[in-house]
Design a protein around this motif. Structure first.
Motif: not given
Length: 235
Positions: A154-160, A205-209, A211-218
């Protein structure tokens, strides 16, 4: 089954866990030395790492996951009951289930809430990605997860995201997911209302989520971590 896993833990050179929560469980239940336990998060389906634009659709909320008591769909229903009427958006429920699903549907019918729920039969990855991208929020207040893939998707897709404050879900959601007590429909409701009404919080939540998902679960970084563990064993 317990003896099988205990034997595996005792004889393994290294144990790889998919979250810090799972690592704690392994240490607690199988009494193995912490020095041989590593954590490597899961990446998700590669499709979710590719950008997607939001579409103009009627507002809805989203639940993704198996429909069983551990996943706590009934908690979401009870939280929706508490929401102001104008915020009770339809909830699209993606996932299969048996007796618990029937129990939830019975509760919904008794409360006269059938028109607030959509139950798609079959959803493939490309369609699910669009559902994430266009939802007002994804709610996932599970009582326990080893990891929590839908939160990352969800967060990778920009969903809060509204998720739980227990087990591995704070790890999956990071600092931008709203964390609620899964035992409290009131708390789940409060977090859902926040994301639907606070535009500044929602945008963070959209932007930070994402970024967090993309970096943490790269996937590349996680693959390097996994290879490093294999190298340790080989040496």
């Amino acid at each position: 089954l317990y003896m099988k896993w205990q034997y595996a833990c005792n004889h393994a050179d290294r144990i790889i866990c998919i979250s810090e929560c799972t690592k704690r469980d392994v240490l607690d239940f199988y009494n193995v030395p912490e020095r041989k336990v590593d954590v490597v998060y899961q990446p998700v389906n590669p499709i979710y790492y590719e950008p997607i634009e939001r579409e103009e659709v009627s507002p809805y909320m989203l639940y993704v996951g198996s429909i069983n008591s551990r996943k706590n769909l009934l908690g979401i229903v009870k939280a929706m009951e508490l929401m102001p009427k104008d915020l009770q958006l339809p909830l699209v429920v993606v996932g299969g289930g048996g007796s618990y699903k029937n129990e939830v549907k019975k509760y919904i019918a008794e409360k006269g809430m059938e028109d607030r729920f959509v139950w798609p039969e079959m959803v493939f990855s490309t369609e699910l990605k669009r559902l994430y991208a266009n939802a007002q929020l994804m709610v996932y207040p599970s009582f326990y997860e080893g990891f929590g893939l839908p939160v990352v998707e969800a967060q990778l897709c920009g969903c809060p995201v509204v998720t739980s404050n227990v087990s591995s879900l704070p790890e999956a959601g990071g600092p931008w997911a709203q964390q609620a007590d899964p035992n409290s429909p009131e708390d789940i409701c409060e977090k859902m209302v926040k994301l639907l009404t606070d535009s500044e919080l929602r945008q963070k939540a959209i932007e930070g989520g994402r970024q967090y998902a993309a970096e943490t679960f790269d996937p590349r970084r996680l693959a390097r971590q996994l290879m490093g563990i294999y190298e340790k064993v080989r040496l």
